[in-house]
Design an enzyme around this catalytic site. Structure first.
Site, PDB file in Angstrom:
ATOM      1  N   HIS A 275       3.040   8.917  -6.868  1.00 24.86           N
ATOM      2  CA  HIS A 275       3.943  10.064  -6.964  1.00 24.86           C
ATOM      3  C   HIS A 275       4.736  10.027  -8.262  1.00 24.86           C
ATOM      4  O   HIS A 275       4.873  11.046  -8.956  1.00 24.86           O
ATOM      5  CB  HIS A 275       4.887  10.064  -5.757  1.00 24.86           C
TER       6      HIS A 275
ATOM      7  N   HIS B 112       0.834  -1.213   0.000  1.00 26.68           N
ATOM      8  CA  HIS B 112       0.000   0.000   0.000  1.00 26.68           C
ATOM      9  C   HIS B 112       0.862   1.253   0.000  1.00 26.68           C
ATOM     10  O   HIS B 112       0.601   2.199  -0.769  1.00 26.68           O
ATOM     11  CB  HIS B 112      -0.911   0.005   1.222  1.00 26.68           C
ATOM     12  N   GLU B 113       1.876   1.286   0.850  1.00 22.98           N
ATOM     13  CA  GLU B 113       2.739   2.467   0.916  1.00 22.98           C
ATOM     14  C   GLU B 113       3.519   2.665  -0.376  1.00 22.98           C
ATOM     15  O   GLU B 113       3.729   3.798  -0.821  1.00 22.98           O
ATOM     16  CB  GLU B 113       3.685   2.374   2.115  1.00 22.98           C
TER      17      GLU B 113
END
Length: 230
Positions: free
Chosen positions: A104, A96-97
């Protein structure tokens, strides 16, 4: 102000329920060990590589559920319970991170929008409640400009509410990217994938509750302002 305390109380109870549920889910799926034997850090590193991202570092940070992506330092920060663990919960959080890192790198529109209003949110989150309370006190004292100050506080609070709702698609998209990558690359079994999906579902609900709570509070303040105008 009784209405405010009622809303705050409801939000607190729901938030506590979801938070406790998330912790219990994380504990449950921490017991489902990955058959591939990879740690959260290794999962994150591989997902970054598979997405052609070579300038983001995976690091360990203290605490529980303190995982986050730092777009300024370009680091995927994994908590101690995720970085070195080899289970479905760790895989879900790590992926998820990295999903945020992928957002980004690809200039995901919602993330870009959220990043642009971060400075404004920093100011509004510190001042909104102070300005709102000041406006209410001054208005109750019969000062005409009290309502103007109250309105200013409402507008500041509206910025934080907007931020909370912009955060929702960012979080849900990161989870979708994570789950798709885990499944497509055969990183997890069916049981492990189901656990990862359930854990991320409850994590997303913490953001949903926060957004709805902020909206309910904003509507309450607006109703007070309109009532005072009448």
């Amino acid at each position: 102000m009784m209405g405010y305390y009622i809303i705050a109380g409801i939000i607190f109870l729901v938030s506590s329920f979801v938070s406790n549920k998330l912790k219990s889910k994380f504990k449950k799926y921490s017991n489902i060990h990955l058959q591939n034997g990879m740690s959260g850090a290794e999962i994150a590193t591989k997902m970054l590589q598979d997405n052609g991202i070579n300038d983001v570092e995976v690091i360990s940070v203290a605490g529980m559920l303190t995982d986050h992506y730092n777009p300024v330092k370009k680091t995927v920060n994994l908590s101690e319970g995720v970085y070195s663990q080899r289970n479905a919960a760790a895989a879900a959080v790590a992926a998820h991170e990295v999903g945020h890192a992928v957002q980004h790198a690809t200039a995901y529109s919602w993330l870009t929008m959220r990043s642009k209003i971060v400075p404004a949110v920093g100011v509004s989150s510190k001042l909104s409640n102070i300005v709102i309370m000041a406006g209410l006190v001054l208005s109750a004292s019969g000062m005409a400009f009290g309502n103007t100050i109250f309105l200013g506080g409402i507008l500041l609070f509206a910025v934080t509410t907007l931020f909370a709702f912009i955060t929702l698609p960012v979080e849900y998209d990161a989870s979708n990217r994570a789950l798709a990558w885990l499944e497509t690359n055969n990183m997890v079994t069916r049981e492990e994938h189901a656990g990862a999906k359930d854990a991320l579902k409850w994590a997303a609900r913490t953001y949903l509750v926060a957004a709805l709570g902020s909206l309910a509070t904003l509507i309450y303040f607006i109703s007070i302002f309109l009532g005072r105008r009448d």
